[in-house]
Scaffold this active site. Structure first.
Site, PDB file in Angstrom:
ATOM      1  N   GLU A 352       0.814  -1.231   0.000  1.00 33.81           N
ATOM      2  CA  GLU A 352       0.000   0.000   0.000  1.00 33.81           C
ATOM      3  C   GLU A 352       0.843   1.275   0.000  1.00 33.81           C
ATOM      4  O   GLU A 352       0.592   2.217   0.748  1.00 33.81           O
ATOM      5  CB  GLU A 352      -0.971  -0.020   1.186  1.00 33.81           C
ATOM      6  N   GLU A 458      -6.430  -9.951  -2.943  1.00 34.75           N
ATOM      7  CA  GLU A 458      -7.204  -9.951  -1.680  1.00 34.75           C
ATOM      8  C   GLU A 458      -8.690  -9.753  -1.955  1.00 34.75           C
ATOM      9  O   GLU A 458      -9.346  -8.946  -1.293  1.00 34.75           O
ATOM     10  CB  GLU A 458      -6.702  -8.853  -0.740  1.00 34.75           C
TER      11      GLU A 458
END
Length: 581
Positions: A352, A458
């Site tokens: 991220e 994910e």
């Protein structure tokens, strides 16, 4: 990156039911082309502009108007190209716009060289520009691009019309820079056409036509040989996250190993799990999880080496002074990657790093790039991946749009020492609420320009009455896209539930979401082929990528041969597989 040729699916045909009889209609092929380049001149509109009038502004501003009480003018380049310009902007939404009529339950691709693809140069620097469709009572974000001054950037996106009715396409930016628009396109596709695109893409990207030839002991063809082909293992990586609880539950282990070929450890390999206290490392849990995975032939993604979110650092890391933090990060990457090098297929090196910047704030702009350089050195086999959210999930997030993602990816790849482009991968998390299926496809089109393997890492869907339906939509879309190399569901099971989405109850009985996954696993595999070789000993079959057991019996001699066969992306369609019986 150099120019890429357009990639367009061959002509498609869609079967429709009309009054009980099957009718066949011609389906418009989907154009997967996009670009991450900054172009000197705009490309031609995809689909001729679709339902937009005067898409390339060849008739001046005809069909176009100003949105938000702004000023719109016609512009022209030195080469004579015409375009629309929104000038003297004082509000984000002031731009060029066009009114359209949308059809209910129809997918629309937006571009300026393929349904919802627009060239948007800005007058100075760069600016995030979003495509928005105003409907009756709603504003639907359809795409975003970081447009740069002095050249044309391509915005590719999409939306599904929530209802039939009048709408207006416009663009917005939080800067006051002029926005130039050209080669716009808004192309509708029916659900049937969209599904036909899936079928054609799967046939091209996930299957191969295989030619077997039965020969006798002297090499002579064996006509009439009986051939049976059984699918042993899927070649497309489909998996799930797993947690430490799998080590204590044989039922969980059986359920997981019977379905999935790849896994990600939910938290167990993260820095905050392996070194909760400074200097006291404990890898016993991920070690045991890796042993379980390897014993069942399940590949593992390394998640993660670092996480750029400040709140996700081990508590003792957050307040370290510069030099001690530098030493701690060096120990961490050396510790985890040397331990598992050669045992994982990919590493999420800095998680991220588009939304957060813990390491950039401490070490400078190139902190992520430097960590990827070290990762390349530590494990010479595995993919090294970015891993980000909202690149597919929300078209309105300017931090993680496809162009921002590619910008960060190229910054990492171009950093001195990061020369092994072949091992750089794109990780897209996929935490969805209500997905925009056309936008997902368009974003993947743009990301595919990096020529890097794309993984969905994910995937989950927020709870609600349509959770299973949305999950199936998402999985069908990403599986069919030629640039996608693997899919991970974020569905690690715990007694108290799952992060967002579970596939089973506590007794490992499928929930509706689990039924979706099982149904697609069955659909995306080749069911047993059985037949007879022709007069020249040939037997042909179209197979999903994967591993197969091939059994061939001689029609005259009392002999049977069993042979393994693997089919993948690299299999040459002209290869002849010879089996001696």
């Amino acid at each position: 990156m150099g120019r890429r040729a357009l990639t367009i699916l061959p002509l498609l045909w869609v079967a429709m039911l009309s009054g009980g009889a099957a009718a066949v209609m011609q389906s418009l092929p989907y154009d997967y082309s996009s670009s991450a380049e900054c172009l000197p001149e705009p490309l031609e509109p995809q689909y001729g502009g679709g339902i937009l009038r005067n898409a390339n502004f060849s008739a001046g501003l005809q069909g176009w108007s100003a949105f938000g009480h702004g000023a719109v003018e016609e512009g022209a380049s030195a080469s004579g190209n015409s375009y629309g310009v929104a000038r003297n902007r004082t509000r984000p939404y002031q731009s060029v716009s066009q009114k359209v009529y949308l059809q209910n339950d129809t997918h629309y691709t937006l571009s300026g060289q393929s349904t919802e693809l627009l060239r948007l140069p800005v007058s100075n620097g760069s600016a995030d520009i979003r495509a928005v469709v105003k409907t009756d009572g709603d504003f639907v974000h359809a795409g975003v691009v970081e447009a740069r001054s002095g050249c044309w950037s391509i915005l590719k996106g999409g939306l599904t019309a929530p209802a039939s009715g009048a709408a207006e396409l416009y663009f917005e930016s939080n800067t006051t820079a002029d926005i130039w628009v050209d080669s716009a396109s808004l192309q509708p596709f029916s659900r049937e056409e969209w599904a036909a695109h899936h079928s054609a893409a799967i046939k091209s990207a996930r299957k191969k036509a295989v030619r077997l030839r039965a020969r006798g002991s002297a090499g002579e063809p064996v006509p009439g040989a009986h051939v049976r082909i059984e699918h042993v293992r899927s070649g497309f990586p489909l998996g799930s996250a797993m947690g430490a609880e799998i080590l204590r539950s044989p039922a969980y282990q059986r359920w997981f190993a019977s379905r999935f070929t790849v896994a990600t450890f939910e938290n167990e390999m993260k820095w905050s799990s392996t070194e909760r206290l400074r200097g006291r490392e404990d890898y016993s849990v991920p070690d045991a999880m890796l042993r379980f995975a390897r014993s069942h032939g399940i590949a593992v993604r390394g998640h993660n080496v670092f996480w750029d979110q400040p709140g996700q650092q081990p508590a003792w890391v957050r307040s370290l002074p510069y030099r001690q933090l530098l030493q701690a990060t060096a120990r961490r990457i050396r510790s985890v990657m040397s331990r598992y090098a050669g045992q994982v297929v990919a590493w999420d090196v800095v998680n991220e790093n588009l939304h957060f910047r813990f390491f950039e704030d401490r070490f400078g702009r190139d902190a992520s790039a430097e960590l990827y350089r070290k990762a390349h050195q530590m494990d010479g086999q595995a993919l090294v991946s970015m891993n980000e959210f909202n690149t597919l999930e929300w078209p309105g997030d300017p931090k993680a749009g496809p162009s921002k993602y590619l910008g960060k990816l190229f910054q990492i790849k171009e950093f001195p020492g990061n020369t092994n482009d072949a091992r750089m991968a794109i990780g897209l998390q996929g935490h969805f609420s209500v997905p925009s299926i056309p936008y997902i496809r368009a974003a993947l089109d743009t990301l595919s320009r990096a020529n890097a393997p794309i993984w969905l890492t994910e995937i989950d869907v927020a709870p609600g009455p349509n959770q299973a339906y949305h999950l199936e939509q998402i999985l069908r879309e990403v599986y069919a896209h030629p640039a996608v190399h693997g899919i991970i569901l974020w569905t690690a099971r715990h007694r108290q539930g799952c992060y967002v989405m579970c596939l089973t109850d506590n007794n490992f009985q499928n929930l509706p979401t689990g039924d979706v996954v099982d149904r697609l696993i069955a659909e995306w595999k080749t069911h047993s082929h059985a037949g007879v070789a022709d007069a020249d000993g040939y037997y042909e079959a179209e197979l999903f990528h994967g591993d197969y057991k091939v059994t061939v019996s001689h029609p005259a001699a009392n002999s049977t041969v069993v042979q393994s066969l693997s089919v993948d992306r690299e299999t040459d369609p002209d290869t002849e597989f010879t089996i001696h019986v």
